[in-house]
Design a protein around this motif. Structure first.
Motif, PDB file in Angstrom:
ATOM      1  N   ILE A  34       8.192  -2.838  10.878  1.00 15.35           N
ATOM      2  CA  ILE A  34       8.061  -3.667   9.682  1.00 15.35           C
ATOM      3  C   ILE A  34       8.270  -5.123  10.084  1.00 15.35           C
ATOM      4  O   ILE A  34       9.293  -5.479  10.658  1.00 15.35           O
ATOM      5  CB  ILE A  34       9.068  -3.244   8.599  1.00 15.35           C
ATOM      6  CG1 ILE A  34       8.798  -1.794   8.195  1.00 15.35           C
ATOM      7  CG2 ILE A  34       8.978  -4.173   7.396  1.00 15.35           C
ATOM      8  CD1 ILE A  34       9.796  -1.204   7.239  1.00 15.35           C
ATOM      9  N   LEU A  35       7.268  -5.939   9.790  1.00 18.02           N
ATOM     10  CA  LEU A  35       7.274  -7.354  10.149  1.00 18.02           C
ATOM     11  C   LEU A  35       7.143  -8.181   8.885  1.00 18.02           C
ATOM     12  O   LEU A  35       6.782  -7.671   7.833  1.00 18.02           O
ATOM     13  CB  LEU A  35       6.095  -7.669  11.081  1.00 18.02           C
ATOM     14  CG  LEU A  35       5.922  -6.774  12.298  1.00 18.02           C
ATOM     15  CD1 LEU A  35       4.555  -7.011  12.920  1.00 18.02           C
ATOM     16  CD2 LEU A  35       7.011  -7.079  13.297  1.00 18.02           C
ATOM     17  N   GLN A  36       7.420  -9.470   9.001  1.00 26.42           N
ATOM     18  CA  GLN A  36       7.191 -10.389   7.891  1.00 26.42           C
ATOM     19  C   GLN A  36       6.305 -11.518   8.376  1.00 26.42           C
ATOM     20  O   GLN A  36       6.513 -12.051   9.467  1.00 26.42           O
ATOM     21  CB  GLN A  36       8.503 -10.965   7.369  1.00 26.42           C
ATOM     22  CG  GLN A  36       9.292  -9.991   6.528  1.00 26.42           C
ATOM     23  CD  GLN A  36      10.447 -10.678   5.831  1.00 26.42           C
ATOM     24  OE1 GLN A  36      10.887 -11.738   6.227  1.00 26.42           O
ATOM     25  NE2 GLN A  36      10.928 -10.060   4.777  1.00 26.42           N
ATOM     26  N   ASN A  37       5.304 -11.866   7.545  1.00 24.03           N
ATOM     27  CA  ASN A  37       4.470 -13.013   7.906  1.00 24.03           C
ATOM     28  C   ASN A  37       5.137 -14.289   7.429  1.00 24.03           C
ATOM     29  O   ASN A  37       6.228 -14.262   6.848  1.00 24.03           O
ATOM     30  CB  ASN A  37       3.042 -12.852   7.370  1.00 24.03           C
ATOM     31  CG  ASN A  37       2.960 -12.865   5.863  1.00 24.03           C
ATOM     32  OD1 ASN A  37       3.948 -13.136   5.176  1.00 24.03           O
ATOM     33  ND2 ASN A  37       1.799 -12.556   5.329  1.00 24.03           N
ATOM     34  N   GLU A  38       4.486 -15.431   7.644  1.00 24.23           N
ATOM     35  CA  GLU A  38       5.096 -16.717   7.300  1.00 24.23           C
ATOM     36  C   GLU A  38       5.274 -16.900   5.800  1.00 24.23           C
ATOM     37  O   GLU A  38       6.081 -17.723   5.361  1.00 24.23           O
ATOM     38  CB  GLU A  38       4.293 -17.882   7.893  1.00 24.23           C
ATOM     39  CG  GLU A  38       2.824 -17.881   7.568  1.00 24.23           C
ATOM     40  CD  GLU A  38       2.001 -17.022   8.515  1.00 24.23           C
ATOM     41  OE1 GLU A  38       0.838 -16.782   8.182  1.00 24.23           O
ATOM     42  OE2 GLU A  38       2.495 -16.568   9.549  1.00 24.23           O
ATOM     43  N   ASP A  39       4.559 -16.114   4.968  1.00 25.22           N
ATOM     44  CA  ASP A  39       4.711 -16.188   3.509  1.00 25.22           C
ATOM     45  C   ASP A  39       5.804 -15.266   2.993  1.00 25.22           C
ATOM     46  O   ASP A  39       6.068 -15.213   1.796  1.00 25.22           O
ATOM     47  CB  ASP A  39       3.386 -15.828   2.823  1.00 25.22           C
ATOM     48  CG  ASP A  39       2.281 -16.812   3.147  1.00 25.22           C
ATOM     49  OD1 ASP A  39       2.601 -17.995   3.401  1.00 25.22           O
ATOM     50  OD2 ASP A  39       1.105 -16.400   3.149  1.00 25.22           O
ATOM     51  N   GLY A  40       6.451 -14.527   3.889  1.00 26.13           N
ATOM     52  CA  GLY A  40       7.517 -13.617   3.504  1.00 26.13           C
ATOM     53  C   GLY A  40       7.029 -12.235   3.120  1.00 26.13           C
ATOM     54  O   GLY A  40       7.825 -11.388   2.719  1.00 26.13           O
ATOM     55  N   GLU A  41       5.726 -11.974   3.229  1.00 25.40           N
ATOM     56  CA  GLU A  41       5.190 -10.651   2.918  1.00 25.40           C
ATOM     57  C   GLU A  41       5.585  -9.672   4.012  1.00 25.40           C
ATOM     58  O   GLU A  41       5.580 -10.013   5.184  1.00 25.40           O
ATOM     59  CB  GLU A  41       3.664 -10.678   2.850  1.00 25.40           C
ATOM     60  CG  GLU A  41       3.086 -11.387   1.675  1.00 25.40           C
ATOM     61  CD  GLU A  41       1.571 -11.304   1.713  1.00 25.40           C
ATOM     62  OE1 GLU A  41       1.041 -10.237   1.340  1.00 25.40           O
ATOM     63  OE2 GLU A  41       0.953 -12.283   2.134  1.00 25.40           O
TER      64      GLU A  41
ATOM     65  N   VAL B 122       3.425  -3.721   7.723  1.00 25.09           N
ATOM     66  CA  VAL B 122       3.814  -2.509   8.437  1.00 25.09           C
ATOM     67  C   VAL B 122       2.805  -2.276   9.562  1.00 25.09           C
ATOM     68  O   VAL B 122       1.606  -2.233   9.334  1.00 25.09           O
ATOM     69  CB  VAL B 122       3.844  -1.284   7.497  1.00 25.09           C
ATOM     70  CG1 VAL B 122       4.197  -0.023   8.273  1.00 25.09           C
ATOM     71  CG2 VAL B 122       4.820  -1.524   6.365  1.00 25.09           C
ATOM     72  N   ARG B 123       3.317  -2.174  10.779  1.00 22.81           N
ATOM     73  CA  ARG B 123       2.467  -1.879  11.931  1.00 22.81           C
ATOM     74  C   ARG B 123       2.690  -0.417  12.319  1.00 22.81           C
ATOM     75  O   ARG B 123       3.808  -0.004  12.613  1.00 22.81           O
ATOM     76  CB  ARG B 123       2.813  -2.788  13.103  1.00 22.81           C
ATOM     77  CG  ARG B 123       1.855  -2.603  14.243  1.00 22.81           C
ATOM     78  CD  ARG B 123       2.110  -3.418  15.466  1.00 22.81           C
ATOM     79  NE  ARG B 123       3.003  -4.531  15.324  1.00 22.81           N
ATOM     80  CZ  ARG B 123       3.192  -5.431  16.264  1.00 22.81           C
ATOM     81  NH1 ARG B 123       2.552  -5.342  17.400  1.00 22.81           N
ATOM     82  NH2 ARG B 123       4.037  -6.414  16.096  1.00 22.81           N
ATOM     83  N   GLU B 124       1.592   0.339  12.305  1.00 24.85           N
ATOM     84  CA  GLU B 124       1.653   1.750  12.670  1.00 24.85           C
ATOM     85  C   GLU B 124       0.889   1.972  13.969  1.00 24.85           C
ATOM     86  O   GLU B 124       0.078   1.155  14.376  1.00 24.85           O
ATOM     87  CB  GLU B 124       1.035   2.611  11.566  1.00 24.85           C
ATOM     88  CG  GLU B 124       1.812   2.578  10.278  1.00 24.85           C
ATOM     89  CD  GLU B 124       1.191   3.454   9.207  1.00 24.85           C
ATOM     90  OE1 GLU B 124       0.014   3.833   9.339  1.00 24.85           O
ATOM     91  OE2 GLU B 124       1.900   3.755   8.246  1.00 24.85           O
ATOM     92  N   VAL B 125       1.136   3.104  14.592  1.00 20.71           N
ATOM     93  CA  VAL B 125       0.473   3.448  15.833  1.00 20.71           C
ATOM     94  C   VAL B 125      -0.973   3.825  15.535  1.00 20.71           C
ATOM     95  O   VAL B 125      -1.261   4.581  14.609  1.00 20.71           O
ATOM     96  CB  VAL B 125       1.193   4.635  16.516  1.00 20.71           C
ATOM     97  CG1 VAL B 125       0.462   5.067  17.759  1.00 20.71           C
ATOM     98  CG2 VAL B 125       2.620   4.252  16.834  1.00 20.71           C
ATOM     99  N   SER B 126      -1.883   3.287  16.326  1.00 20.11           N
ATOM    100  CA  SER B 126      -3.296   3.587  16.164  1.00 20.11           C
ATOM    101  C   SER B 126      -3.623   4.953  16.752  1.00 20.11           C
ATOM    102  O   SER B 126      -3.097   5.340  17.784  1.00 20.11           O
ATOM    103  CB  SER B 126      -4.135   2.519  16.868  1.00 20.11           C
ATOM    104  OG  SER B 126      -5.499   2.873  16.859  1.00 20.11           O
ATOM    105  N   MET B 127      -4.530   5.647  16.094  1.00 21.95           N
ATOM    106  CA  MET B 127      -4.985   6.944  16.589  1.00 21.95           C
ATOM    107  C   MET B 127      -6.264   6.809  17.418  1.00 21.95           C
ATOM    108  O   MET B 127      -6.828   7.789  17.859  1.00 21.95           O
ATOM    109  CB  MET B 127      -5.232   7.897  15.416  1.00 21.95           C
ATOM    110  CG  MET B 127      -3.976   8.218  14.627  1.00 21.95           C
ATOM    111  SD  MET B 127      -2.724   9.080  15.571  1.00 21.95           S
ATOM    112  CE  MET B 127      -3.478  10.675  15.736  1.00 21.95           C
TER     113      MET B 127
END
Length: 80
Positions: free
Chosen positions: A9-16, A19-24
């Motif tokens: 779980i990451l946050q962008n510069e706007d605070g949103e 979610v980064r998931e593993v690619s299949m």
């Protein structure tokens, strides 16, 4: 695959929250070559030591071993 690797779980510069998931998707040969050069560049930029115990090198290799495990799981799920 999500049982092996956690979502990030990451946050962008706007605070949103993002979610980064593993690619299949299987990586291409070109993408793997880029990873190799990326590792060398990151080792040089972060001044990782070539020998001995190095937390920088350990961190970098952990990411790349995770990618290696992901590729094995995609290629042969019973081995993953």
């Amino acid at each position: 695959m999500n049982d092996i690797f956690d979502k990030e779980i990451l946050q962008n510069e706007d605070g949103e929250e993002l979610v980064r998931e593993v690619s299949m998707m299987q990586a291409t040969k070109e993408e793997l070559e880029m990873l190799k050069f990326d590792l060398v560049d990151k080792k040089n930029i972060r001044n990782a030591r070539d020998t001995g115990i190095c937390p920088v090198r350990r961190s970098l290799f952990r990411d790349y071993f995770d990618e290696l495990i992901r590729q094995v799981v995609l290629d042969s799920p019973e081995r993953g």
